[in-house]
Structures are given as C-alpha cells and as structure tokens.
Design an enzyme around this catalytic site. Sequence first.
Site, short mmCIF file in Angstrom:
data_model
loop_
_atom_site.label_atom_id
_atom_site.label_comp_id
_atom_site.label_asym_id
_atom_site.label_seq_id
_atom_site.Cartn_x
_atom_site.Cartn_y
_atom_site.Cartn_z
N HIS A 1 0.63 -1.17 0.04
CA HIS A 1 -0.03 -0.06 -0.11
C HIS A 1 0.90 1.38 0.02
O HIS A 1 0.59 2.33 -0.80
CB HIS A 1 -0.82 -0.02 1.36
N GLU A 2 1.96 1.18 0.87
CA GLU A 2 2.87 2.43 0.98
C GLU A 2 3.57 2.63 -0.35
O GLU A 2 3.58 3.75 -0.72
CB GLU A 2 3.66 2.41 1.98
N HIS B 1 1.40 4.29 -2.87
CA HIS B 1 1.47 5.96 -2.44
C HIS B 1 2.91 6.33 -3.12
O HIS B 1 2.80 7.62 -3.89
CB HIS B 1 1.36 6.31 -1.17
N HIS C 1 -5.65 7.12 -1.99
CA HIS C 1 -6.54 6.20 -1.55
C HIS C 1 -7.71 5.94 -2.39
O HIS C 1 -8.05 6.97 -3.16
CB HIS C 1 -7.05 6.49 -0.21
N CYS C 2 -8.32 4.70 -2.38
CA CYS C 2 -9.31 4.42 -3.41
C CYS C 2 -10.86 4.04 -2.83
O CYS C 2 -10.67 3.72 -1.41
CB CYS C 2 -8.82 3.09 -4.03
N CYS D 1 -9.80 -3.14 -2.63
CA CYS D 1 -8.69 -2.63 -3.28
C CYS D 1 -7.51 -2.48 -2.21
O CYS D 1 -7.85 -1.90 -1.26
CB CYS D 1 -9.02 -1.24 -4.02
N CYS E 1 -7.66 -2.57 -7.18
CA CYS E 1 -8.61 -2.99 -8.24
C CYS E 1 -8.22 -2.55 -9.59
O CYS E 1 -6.94 -2.22 -9.86
CB CYS E 1 -9.64 -1.92 -7.80
N CYS F 1 -6.84 1.29 -10.12
CA CYS F 1 -5.57 1.46 -9.62
C CYS F 1 -4.46 0.56 -10.19
O CYS F 1 -3.41 0.90 -10.51
CB CYS F 1 -5.46 1.40 -8.11
#
Length: 209
Positions: A134-135, A138, A144-145, A150, A169, A172
């Site tokens: 996740h990071e 970024h 953010h989704c 996702c 997702c 993304c």
Amino acid sequence: MSLKKRPVGVVSLGEVPEIALKVIAAHISGYFNLSVQILPPLEHPEYAFDKRRFQYNAGIIIKAFESKRFTDYDKVIGVLNADLFIPIFTHVFGEAKQGGKFALVSMFRLGKDPDGSPSPSSLIYERVAKVALHELGHLFNLLHCREKKCLMHFSGGIQDLDETPIYLCRYCSTFFKDRLLLGSDKEESLKQPDKIPLDLFGSEERFRQ
Ligand SMILES: [Zn+2]
Ligand SMILES: [Zn+2]
C-alpha cells in the site's frame, strides 16, 4: 515493464525479524513485478522519539531517509518495530510521501487481533506485506481508493486492514502500470486530481468523513 528501473530497496530500522523483510521483498517482486534488494540494516530511529507521545514521528524518520538519498534505488521502504505517528493521527501503520521515494512500515501494531489476542505469524506477515505494498502504491502516486476491494482503500484499524485485499482494483492497477511504464520523468502529469492526506492505515478515516 520497466525492467531497467533501479530496484526497490527494503531496509530495517533497528530490530526487525528478517523474515518480514523477505516477505515484503517477495510481495513487491511477485505482485508489482519490480526488482527488490534487501539493504544492510540501519539503526533504530531513536532521534524520532517523541517524549510526550511515547511514539516515533514518522515524518522525522522520512526526512532522515531523504538525507541519505539511496541513489542506487528508485524507492526505499524502511521497516521498523516502533509505534509511529504523524501529528494529526493517533498512530499509523505506515507512512509514505505521495509520489516520493521513501516509505515506512511499522510492525508495532500488526501483532494483535482486534480483540487484543496475539495473531498467528502468518497473519502478521500478511499484514506487513499489505502495508508495504500500500505504501509503495503511494510512492508510485496512487491515492486512496473508494473501492473496498482494493489494496489502496484506507483502513482505520487492524480489522479494516484484514478486510483489505492485497491486490489493486482494476482502476488502481491500470494507473500503477501506466505509472511504471511512463517512468518517473512523467510523474507530475500523472498525479491524480484530488489530494488526500498522506498516510494510510492509521486513524485517518474519521478526519475524512
Ligand atoms: Zn483501487
Ligand atoms: Zn494510504
């Protein structure tokens, strides 16, 4: 896809189980198809300890990272076992500068289930991998989704994190691939329009309602 890119570096800050670094590296190469290297460990970031909060200031650690530069690496993920905060949140599981080079992943709050009981290590490492990916998202300019299914959906706590999938997702995923193919010189033109505060799996959600 961008095989000529410099690798992503994964580095421990202080004592972190080696397997955590290996799990993160394996997920980055497996899910995002990027080359990864585990770097020699760095010291525990005592300089970022906040005496009033008894926590570590994520922004200060990322600033210290920036001064080291890591020129052989495209992105660098620091992994540590300290309770991280950024000033407006009670705590964060990870932190990254949008479109930046450095991200942090903290294992400090990943070891317990929502009821406070210890989690099995397989689940802990799954959480570590999720926060790291996740990071990294970024760092590659993903925001953010809204899609719950996702990886870039933000989470307010460990339960949310467990419900968040480890995959992106379709939207993304497409954005991420485009970003990789175009390279960092096109970074500015790809920024998604709405700015949402940096971090993720902390207590940020209530600030955004
Ligand atoms: Zn998404
Ligand atoms: Zn986030």
